[in-house]
Design a protein around this motif. Structure first.
Motif, PDB file in Angstrom:
ATOM      1  N   GLY A  49       0.807  -1.205   0.000  1.00  0.00           N
ATOM      2  CA  GLY A  49       0.000   0.000   0.000  1.00  0.00           C
ATOM      3  C   GLY A  49       0.844   1.260   0.000  1.00  0.00           C
ATOM      4  O   GLY A  49       0.361   2.342  -0.289  1.00  0.00           O
ATOM      5  N   THR A  51       2.895   3.640  -1.703  1.00  0.00           N
ATOM      6  CA  THR A  51       3.122   3.933  -3.113  1.00  0.00           C
ATOM      7  C   THR A  51       4.048   5.123  -3.281  1.00  0.00           C
ATOM      8  O   THR A  51       4.110   6.018  -2.438  1.00  0.00           O
ATOM      9  N   ASP A  56       3.213   0.687  -6.266  1.00  0.00           N
ATOM     10  CA  ASP A  56       3.071   0.097  -4.932  1.00  0.00           C
ATOM     11  C   ASP A  56       4.386  -0.583  -4.569  1.00  0.00           C
ATOM     12  O   ASP A  56       4.584  -1.775  -4.784  1.00  0.00           O
ATOM     13  N   LYS A  59       4.097  -3.503  -1.791  1.00  0.00           N
ATOM     14  CA  LYS A  59       3.657  -4.813  -2.287  1.00  0.00           C
ATOM     15  C   LYS A  59       4.785  -5.497  -3.055  1.00  0.00           C
ATOM     16  O   LYS A  59       5.048  -6.691  -2.884  1.00  0.00           O
ATOM     17  N   GLU A 105      -6.241  -4.605   0.530  1.00  0.00           N
ATOM     18  CA  GLU A 105      -6.122  -4.249  -0.879  1.00  0.00           C
ATOM     19  C   GLU A 105      -7.491  -4.189  -1.551  1.00  0.00           C
ATOM     20  O   GLU A 105      -7.773  -3.279  -2.318  1.00  0.00           O
ATOM     21  N   PHE A 108      -9.349  -1.097  -0.213  1.00  0.00           N
ATOM     22  CA  PHE A 108      -8.737   0.115  -0.747  1.00  0.00           C
ATOM     23  C   PHE A 108      -9.152   0.322  -2.198  1.00  0.00           C
ATOM     24  O   PHE A 108      -9.559   1.410  -2.589  1.00  0.00           O
ATOM     25  N   ASP A 109      -9.080  -0.745  -3.000  1.00  0.00           N
ATOM     26  CA  ASP A 109      -9.479  -0.644  -4.409  1.00  0.00           C
ATOM     27  C   ASP A 109     -10.951  -0.299  -4.531  1.00  0.00           C
ATOM     28  O   ASP A 109     -11.343   0.516  -5.356  1.00  0.00           O
TER      29      ASP A 109
END
Length: 123
Positions: A49, A51, A56, A59, A105, A108-109
């Motif tokens: 997460g 970035t 990212d 990740k 994830e 968040f998306d």
């Protein structure tokens, strides 16, 4: 004899990894991590997460540190990661932790795609 400038010595004078034998996508992620470490961010704190420049890095770094990811790296890639104080993970990631990361994830998306702005002037 004049001293040679960086431009006269070529791209290697600016970045010795300017033309690596590994994929440029890997190098892009590494360069973002390296920049962050220069800005005093501990690589251990670069979590999924996190970035940078739309990448990212957290990740990506987690995948590199996993036993299978680390084993798949070329020696030069491992050396790059070790140069920024990154080592392979020695503990397997539990199913619980993988589940939490997956939920984060997904949420968040979903949150990012669900944001909308109402047009106050047209209805």
């Amino acid at each position: 004899m004049e001293p040679r400038t960086a431009s006269a010595r070529g791209p290697s004078a600016v970045d010795e990894d300017w033309n690596p034998s590994w994929p440029t996508d890997w190098q892009r992620h590494y360069a973002a991590l390296r920049e962050q470490v220069r800005n005093e961010e501990d690589p251990a704190q670069v979590l999924p997460g996190f970035t940078m420049h739309g990448t990212d890095v957290g990740k990506w770094l987690t995948g590199q540190r996993e036993p299978g990811g680390w084993a798949a790296l070329a020696d030069g890639q491992r050396e790059c990661l070790e140069a920024v104080a990154t080592e392979p993970s020695t503990a397997p990631v539990s199913a619980f932790v993988r589940g939490i990361v997956a939920l984060f994830e997904r949420d968040f998306d979903a949150t990012r795609s669900a944001v909308s702005f109402q047009d106050r002037h047209h209805g």
